[in-house]
Design a protein around this motif. Structure first.
Motif, short mmCIF file in Angstrom:
data_model
loop_
_atom_site.label_atom_id
_atom_site.label_comp_id
_atom_site.label_asym_id
_atom_site.label_seq_id
_atom_site.Cartn_x
_atom_site.Cartn_y
_atom_site.Cartn_z
N LEU A 95 0.84 -1.20 0.00
CA LEU A 95 0.00 0.00 0.00
C LEU A 95 0.88 1.24 0.00
CD1 LEU A 95 -2.78 -0.97 2.60
CD2 LEU A 95 -2.75 -1.33 0.13
N THR A 96 0.28 2.37 -0.37
CA THR A 96 1.01 3.64 -0.33
C THR A 96 1.00 4.18 1.10
OG1 THR A 96 -0.98 4.92 -0.72
CG2 THR A 96 0.24 4.20 -2.67
N ALA A 97 1.81 5.21 1.33
CA ALA A 97 1.83 5.86 2.65
C ALA A 97 0.41 6.33 2.99
CB ALA A 97 2.79 7.04 2.63
N TYR A 98 -0.22 6.96 2.00
CA TYR A 98 -1.59 7.46 2.23
C TYR A 98 -2.54 6.32 2.61
CZ TYR A 98 -6.27 9.13 1.18
OH TYR A 98 -7.61 9.43 1.26
N GLU A 99 -2.47 5.20 1.89
CA GLU A 99 -3.39 4.09 2.19
C GLU A 99 -3.14 3.50 3.57
OE1 GLU A 99 -4.33 2.30 -2.27
OE2 GLU A 99 -2.37 1.93 -1.40
N ASN A 100 -1.87 3.42 3.97
CA ASN A 100 -1.56 2.94 5.32
C ASN A 100 -2.16 3.87 6.37
OD1 ASN A 100 0.37 0.53 5.85
ND2 ASN A 100 1.16 1.44 3.96
N LEU A 101 -2.05 5.16 6.13
CA LEU A 101 -2.58 6.12 7.10
C LEU A 101 -4.11 6.11 7.10
CD1 LEU A 101 -0.08 9.03 6.38
CD2 LEU A 101 -0.10 7.53 8.37
N GLU B 12 -7.85 -5.20 2.86
CA GLU B 12 -7.79 -6.39 2.01
C GLU B 12 -8.12 -6.04 0.56
OE1 GLU B 12 -6.40 -8.84 3.01
OE2 GLU B 12 -6.79 -9.22 5.12
N LEU B 13 -9.14 -5.21 0.37
CA LEU B 13 -9.53 -4.89 -1.01
C LEU B 13 -8.51 -3.97 -1.68
CD1 LEU B 13 -13.40 -4.59 -0.59
CD2 LEU B 13 -12.11 -6.47 -1.62
N SER B 14 -7.88 -3.08 -0.91
CA SER B 14 -6.84 -2.23 -1.50
C SER B 14 -5.69 -3.08 -2.01
CB SER B 14 -6.29 -1.23 -0.48
OG SER B 14 -7.31 -0.40 0.00
N ILE B 15 -5.32 -4.09 -1.21
CA ILE B 15 -4.23 -4.96 -1.64
C ILE B 15 -4.69 -5.85 -2.80
CG2 ILE B 15 -2.74 -6.89 -0.94
CD1 ILE B 15 -2.62 -5.61 1.83
N TYR B 16 -5.91 -6.37 -2.68
CA TYR B 16 -6.42 -7.28 -3.71
C TYR B 16 -6.46 -6.61 -5.08
CZ TYR B 16 -9.07 -10.94 -5.96
OH TYR B 16 -9.44 -11.95 -6.80
N ARG B 17 -6.88 -5.34 -5.08
CA ARG B 17 -6.98 -4.60 -6.34
C ARG B 17 -5.67 -4.67 -7.12
NH1 ARG B 17 -8.49 0.74 -4.44
NH2 ARG B 17 -6.36 1.19 -4.99
N LYS B 18 -4.55 -4.60 -6.35
CA LYS B 18 -3.24 -4.59 -7.02
C LYS B 18 -2.82 -5.98 -7.48
CE LYS B 18 -2.29 -0.61 -4.23
NZ LYS B 18 -1.40 0.28 -3.54
N ARG B 19 -3.48 -7.01 -6.94
CA ARG B 19 -3.07 -8.37 -7.29
C ARG B 19 -4.16 -9.12 -8.04
NH1 ARG B 19 -1.46 -10.32 -1.31
NH2 ARG B 19 0.26 -8.89 -0.92
N ALA B 20 -5.25 -8.45 -8.37
CA ALA B 20 -6.45 -9.15 -8.85
C ALA B 20 -6.16 -10.07 -10.02
CB ALA B 20 -7.52 -8.13 -9.21
N VAL B 21 -5.44 -9.56 -11.03
CA VAL B 21 -5.23 -10.36 -12.24
C VAL B 21 -4.50 -11.66 -11.91
CG1 VAL B 21 -4.12 -10.39 -14.50
CG2 VAL B 21 -5.29 -8.32 -13.71
N LYS B 22 -3.41 -11.51 -11.14
CA LYS B 22 -2.63 -12.71 -10.77
C LYS B 22 -3.49 -13.72 -10.03
CE LYS B 22 1.26 -10.23 -9.47
NZ LYS B 22 2.23 -9.92 -8.43
N GLN B 23 -4.29 -13.21 -9.07
CA GLN B 23 -5.06 -14.15 -8.24
C GLN B 23 -6.17 -14.81 -9.04
OE1 GLN B 23 -5.98 -12.69 -4.34
NE2 GLN B 23 -3.86 -13.08 -3.79
N ILE B 24 -6.80 -14.06 -9.93
CA ILE B 24 -7.88 -14.65 -10.71
C ILE B 24 -7.31 -15.71 -11.66
CG2 ILE B 24 -9.58 -14.18 -12.52
CD1 ILE B 24 -10.19 -11.55 -11.00
N LEU B 25 -6.17 -15.39 -12.26
CA LEU B 25 -5.55 -16.38 -13.14
C LEU B 25 -5.20 -17.65 -12.39
CD1 LEU B 25 -3.13 -14.36 -15.46
CD2 LEU B 25 -5.21 -15.60 -16.09
N SER B 26 -4.61 -17.48 -11.19
CA SER B 26 -4.17 -18.70 -10.52
C SER B 26 -5.35 -19.50 -9.97
CB SER B 26 -3.14 -18.40 -9.43
OG SER B 26 -3.71 -17.60 -8.45
#
Lengths: 286, 245
Positions: A95-101, B12-26
């Motif tokens: 996450l970015t700094a902003y998202e962590n905060l 969880e959704l912020s992180i998932y957004r960045k990994r969505a393609v990889k996770q859906i493929l796998s």
């Protein structure tokens, strides 16, 4: 009853695990705005103490009160008063700094309308505004550290716990962090408890030190007064097997003893390390 | 409670957004392999209880794939507990345990539903006709919520990453192979049947398959799904509390 002037009051705090006692009985109280150091060697019980004071682990016995409220009984109310900087930089690296905060702002119930303003204000306060939208995994250790400290301030805690805030940082970054912590204490009047095993850190920053050894506080006081209590100057005798210290009130006394010595030796000012050595017969940093 | 729930979902959704393609493929690959191997390779021309085998298989793959994806949150909670210590942020915050548990479980449901969609796409591609019972959405929600709660429970109990692997190998994998996902359980020997009726996946499979193949959804099995869900919610709360011991 508890004295509500104390921001934090701890009585008979103990923690033992199956095979060993980590903390054998702590009692102390802090008043608002104090800057306190918990100094002791590795394994003395500093981190265990912080974890109990911040709600990460439950004490085996004893009580913790914040502004007179029992920490166990009213944990949600009192947790909002506490800011914590753990030993590891526990940021979400993706996450970015902003998202962590922003995550922290949600956790502490900061109203939605106030979140962005608060985040930007603190990013400015700590000089991290340029890092706002970058992913944390690209940050240096010092920048991550500042972000962790900044995050702990987001909900405007009354008391800030810092567990070994500068461990693993190089000397000039360490100074940046020190200045930042002092600024927080002065400008926001936040009470601070930091743990450290660096003598210099405790001496430079703290107006009061609790020295902890084997899970118990062995001395509590102003660092200058503690040092004055054992004498102002030390003669270090570099013997074949070990270094021995002798304490003197004046420099001439120390120099006179140095003249007589047959070992290589030197005279220096007293430090908190000497206070610890005198009380326990051991050194803090081995 | 809502601060904790919302915070967990935000993270969880912020992180998932960045990994969505990889996770859906796998999560697309292994069900496809099962479809090819069992649907075409082994099952063509075979019928089970009057159904073409592939129609029998698809609901099984839905329970399997959604279980795998929902349960996968346990590995991520492990990483956040043991490696990055980000989970501690939840524990020191003024939020309730129930909020944390439900937030994580809702994310597990989200992943399980995505995995379900993938199988529906395969059903279209493989021209499998399914019937649709209005109880299906409720069943899949209950199923994914339940196994997400089991994931939260185990991720709080294990002491390290290898403990988590042990749970996967000794609980999740046997369930997938024994609980009627690929074949009807009445073909199993009596001793195994007893074992299978202890596993919660058995009831998910029965209910979800009935809902998608025009069978009767048993109230008893649906009730047992609910029963396991409540049990796993309680164990999650208990396990989270034990982390602070």
């Amino acid at each position: 009853m508890n004295d509500n002037n104390d921001i934090l009051k701890v009585a008979g705090l103990k923690k033992h695990y199956k095979d060993k006692a980590a903390v054998t009985g702590l009692s102390f109280a802090f008043s608002s705005g104090e800057f306190v150091g918990l100094l002791g060697p590795n394994g003395a019980g500093k981190t265990t103490t912080i974890k109990m004071l911040t709600g990460l682990i439950r004490p085996s016995s004893g009580t913790i009160h914040y502004y007179g409220s029992d920490f166990q009984q009213e944990s949600q109310k009192t947790k909002a008063l506490i800011g914590v900087v753990p030993q590891q930089n526990n940021l979400d690296r993706d996450l970015t700094a902003y998202e962590n905060l922003y995550l922290h702002a949600i956790l502490y119930g900061i109203p939605k309308a106030a979140r962005n303003a608060r985040i930007d204000e603190l990013l400015d306060f700590s000089g991290l505004a340029d890092y706002r939208n970058r992913q944390v995994k690209t940050f240096s250790g010092g920048t991550m550290r500042r972000l962790v400290i900044l995050r702990a301030l987001l909900h405007e805690p009354k008391i800030l716990f810092l567990d070994e805030p500068t461990v693993g940082l190089d000397p000039q970054i360490r100074r940046v962090i020190w200045d930042f912590i002092v600024k927080i204490n002065r400008m926001k009047n936040t009470t601070i408890l930091l743990t450290t095993h660096y003598i210099e850190e405790a001496e430079r920053l703290c107006k009061r030190v609790l020295i902890i050894n084997d899970g118990a506080i062995i001395v509590d006081g102003d660092p200058e007064a503690l040092k004055d209590g054992i004498g102002h100057f030390v003669l270090e005798l570099h013997k074949d097997e070990s270094i021995e210290e002798e304490f003197f009130d004046t420099r001439p006394d120390a120099l006179a003893a140095l003249e007589k010595s047959t070992y290589p030796c030197k005279v220096r000012g007293v430090t908190l390390e000497d206070v610890f050595l005198k009380l326990t017969g051991r050194r803090i940093n081995v | 409670m809502f601060n904790g729930l919302y915070a967990v979902l935000y993270r969880e959704l912020s992180i998932y957004r960045k990994r969505a393609v990889k996770q859906i493929l796998s999560s697309s690959l292994s069900p496809l392999l099962f479809l090819i191997a069992f649907g075409w390779g082994f099952g063509s021309g075979v019928t089970v209880g009057g159904l073409p085998y592939i129609s029998f298989l698809i609901p099984g793959l839905i329970t399997m794939n959604s279980l795998n994806q929902s349960f996968a949150i346990s590995a991520e909670i492990n990483i956040s507990r043991f490696y990055f210590h980000t989970f501690d942020e939840y524990l020191i915050a003024p939020v309730s345990h129930a909020g944390i548990v439900i937030g994580e479980a809702m994310f597990g449901v989200f992943r399980g539903l995505l995995a379900t969609m993938i199988i529906f796409v395969y059903a279209l591609i493989f021209h499998v006709t399914l019937s649709f019972n209005p109880l299906f959405p409720a069943a899949i929600l209950l199923h994914t919520f339940s196994f997400s709660l089991l994931a939260v429970t185990t991720s709080m109990i294990v002491k390290d990453h290898s403990g988590q692997a042990l749970v996967n190998n000794f609980v999740i994998t046997p369930m997938i192979f024994l609980c009627g996902t690929f074949y009807p359980i009445d073909k199993l020997p009596y001793a195994f049947k007893l074992l299978v009726y202890v596993f919660p996946l058995t009831y998910s499979t029965k209910v979800i398959r009935a809902a998608l193949t025009g069978g009767d959804v048993s109230i008893i099995y649906a009730g047992l799904m609910m029963f396991y869900c409540i049990i796993f919610f309680l164990t999650s709360l208990w396990a989270l509390r034990s982390v602070e011991a």
